[in-house]
Design an enzyme around this catalytic site. Structure first.
Site, short mmCIF file in Angstrom:
data_model
loop_
_atom_site.label_atom_id
_atom_site.label_comp_id
_atom_site.label_asym_id
_atom_site.label_seq_id
_atom_site.Cartn_x
_atom_site.Cartn_y
_atom_site.Cartn_z
N HIS A 82 74.55 48.32 32.95
CA HIS A 82 75.30 49.49 33.40
C HIS A 82 75.02 50.70 32.50
O HIS A 82 74.61 51.77 32.97
CB HIS A 82 76.80 49.14 33.39
CG HIS A 82 77.69 50.25 33.84
ND1 HIS A 82 78.22 50.29 35.12
CD2 HIS A 82 78.16 51.36 33.23
CE1 HIS A 82 78.97 51.38 35.24
NE2 HIS A 82 78.95 52.04 34.11
N GLU A 83 75.21 50.51 31.21
CA GLU A 83 75.01 51.64 30.28
C GLU A 83 73.55 52.07 30.25
O GLU A 83 73.24 53.25 30.12
CB GLU A 83 75.51 51.29 28.88
CG GLU A 83 77.01 50.96 28.80
CD GLU A 83 77.93 52.01 29.42
OE1 GLU A 83 77.54 53.21 29.46
OE2 GLU A 83 79.03 51.65 29.88
N GLU B 61 77.56 57.66 37.71
CA GLU B 61 78.02 56.29 37.96
C GLU B 61 77.13 55.61 39.01
O GLU B 61 76.95 54.39 38.99
CB GLU B 61 79.49 56.33 38.40
CG GLU B 61 80.24 55.03 38.21
CD GLU B 61 80.35 54.54 36.77
OE1 GLU B 61 80.03 55.30 35.82
OE2 GLU B 61 80.73 53.38 36.58
N HIS C 92 72.99 54.49 32.99
CA HIS C 92 73.41 55.84 32.59
C HIS C 92 72.34 56.49 31.71
O HIS C 92 71.98 57.65 31.88
CB HIS C 92 74.72 55.77 31.78
CG HIS C 92 75.96 55.60 32.61
ND1 HIS C 92 76.33 56.49 33.58
CD2 HIS C 92 76.94 54.66 32.57
CE1 HIS C 92 77.49 56.09 34.12
NE2 HIS C 92 77.89 54.98 33.53
#
Ligand code: ZN
Length: 491
Positions: A259-260, A289, A263
């Site tokens: 997830h990170e 997101e 980003h």
């Protein structure tokens, strides 16, 4: 343009220096440094704000002679930033930060003791100040527009509301079906696959290996530990992530890293020509997101992904995953279980948690729900949408910190990110028809290249809606995400 560029570079440098201090605060700073660090960060942020709203900015904007489209965008967006930054009077800013200080403590106490009524007056004050904030910023239809616009420029409340309504209509009955259908892929996974012993170092290495395979450039980034995972940017060439590893549960550390990294890859992919300008940033929280959720869910929770990585996962975790097939792992990481707590929610039910908050925030601002009635309004929705009713306020209306921080208008961006990620992933599939074959082969370059070209490179030059229109031919819609979850969760 030269003078404007120089001026903006100084502001950007100050903000990024503050970000370094904040990153250090969450990763390496000893506890004792908290008070002085808070002062240092506040000094830099105030300095950057003063510079942005100074006459110097005004002069530099007036003197600027744009020669390229990029110059035009820079002048247009910085003018908008300045307008937003100057519209809110400093007395209101101070009143908000004071109210938030009190509200945060009251929220912590109320949650620990399960007494919503002790938090209620603080929330009432936050709502009043949010309304003043909205009035100061200005809006078209309703105050919520102004608060949403802070995080999601150009997105209108009525469009979000219409999209959410379409989503809810499909999702509520579908969640009920999946929860009841014992044969659905969301129900048949043996839950203990992802619970077991997953050694810290092996998790760290496996997660980073996949992030690197995705295209997260570690010569321009790094990963550290923090209590709450996040990503942060000091320049296009230094974008960092953090993770938190739980040795008894595979999901938080691994999917948190993916997830990170999603980003971070967004920020690493911004056009270098935008470096040291306020445009070298994600265009909205929802679009940001969408990037993290795409790598985490559409890619990382797909069957082709596990067909590729399962041999490596078995090697990394011989104790826990020795006899686990790709198919079993796919089911285990996609298990559906309607739950009370948002941060523990699965991919399918998560958006319902967000839509509930959106409805209540909007109703609070419009005065359609009395603060005292909030717990029952919350619980009723949980019961009719997810089929479960919180037994306490701590499991219901008091579970999130956001309202105590005054962050109304922030929640929808999570669900917008999910919807946008599905829209973009479908559009990508049209341009890269072998997308899933690439994933099965562990080749992520074609996916990243598509995102770079259509999303990342623009920074803030195009709004989220403009990016969606250019790539998908439509603004925000729920249908692609509905198609995606129906394909995944229908056996
Ligand atoms: Zn995120």
């Amino acid at each position: 343009m030269h003078e404007l560029r120089n001026h903006l570079a100084r502001i950007t440098d100050i903000n990024h220096a503050a970000a370094v201090l904040e990153w250090d605060q969450e990763t390496y700073m000893p506890e004792g440094g908290a008070a002085s660090r808070a002062r240092q960060v506040a000094t830099l942020r105030t300095l950057a704000h003063e510079l942005l709203t100074s006459r110097e900015t005004e002069r530099a904007l007036d003197a600027a002679r744009p020669e390229t489209d990029m110059d035009d965008d820079l002048v247009r967006i910085v003018r908008r930033d300045v307008k937003k930054a100057t519209r809110v009077p400093s007395e209101l800013v101070n009143a908000m930060s004071e109210a938030q200080g009190h509200a945060k403590g009251a929220w912590q106490k109320a949650r620990a003791t399960n007494t919503f009524r002790t938090f209620a007056p603080h929330l009432e004050r936050i709502v009043d100040l949010s309304l003043e904030h909205a009035e100061a910023l200005g809006y078209e239809d309703e105050p919520y527009d102004a608060l949403l616009d802070i995080h999601e420029p150009d997105m209108k409340t009525r469009d979000v509301s219409a999209t959410f309504a379409a989503l809810k209509k499909e999702l509520v009955p579908f969640v009920r079906d999946v929860a009841q259908d014992a044969a659905s892929p969301g129900k048949t996974a043996p839950i203990d696959i992802v619970h077991g012993h997953f050694p810290h170092q092996a998790q760290w290495e496996f997660g980073l290996r996949v992030a690197r395979d995705f295209g997260y450039d570690l010569t321009r980034g790094r990963q550290d530990h923090s209590a709450h995972p996040f990503s942060t940017t000091f320049s296009i060439d230094d974008v960092r992530i953090t993770t938190r590893i739980d040795e008894s549960f595979f999901n938080p550390g691994f999917f948190g890293t993916l997830h990170e990294a999603g980003h971070a890859m967004y920020e690493q992919g911004i056009d270098p020509a935008l470096e040291r300008t306020p445009l070298a940033d994600g265009t909205s929280l929802g679009m940001h997101e969408s990037q993290s959720r795409m790598w985490e869910n559409q890619v990382g929770r797909s069957l082709p992904f596990w067909e590729h990585y399962m041999p490596a996962a078995r090697e990394a975790f011989p104790g826990a995953l020795a006899d686990v097939s790709a198919e079993m792992m796919y089911r285990a990481v996609n298990r559906v279980e309607p739950s009370l707590i948002r941060v523990e929610a699965d991919e399918l039910t998560y958006n319902l948690h967000i839509m509930l908050r959106f409805e209540l925030e909007r109703a609070m601002l419009a005065g359609d729900v009395a603060i005292g009635d909030l717990p029952s309004a919350w619980n009723d929705r949980m019961e009719s949408w997810l089929g479960i009713r919180p037994g306490t306020d701590a499991e219901g209306v008091l579970q999130d910190i956001h309202w105590s921080l005054g962050a109304l208008g922030y929640f929808p961006t999570y669900a917008l990110g999910n919807l946008m990620s599905a829209q973009l992933f479908e559009a990508m599939h049209r341009d890269v028809p072998d997308r899933d074959v690439h994933i099965r082969n562990g080749e992520f370059a074609p996916i990243l290249a598509w995102l770079r070209r259509n999303v990342h490179v623009w920074g803030r030059r195009r709004s989220a809606v403009e990016i969606l229109e250019a790539t998908c031919g439509t603004g925000l819609v729920a249908a692609p995400w509905i198609r995606y979850v129906k394909a995944k969760y229908t056996s």
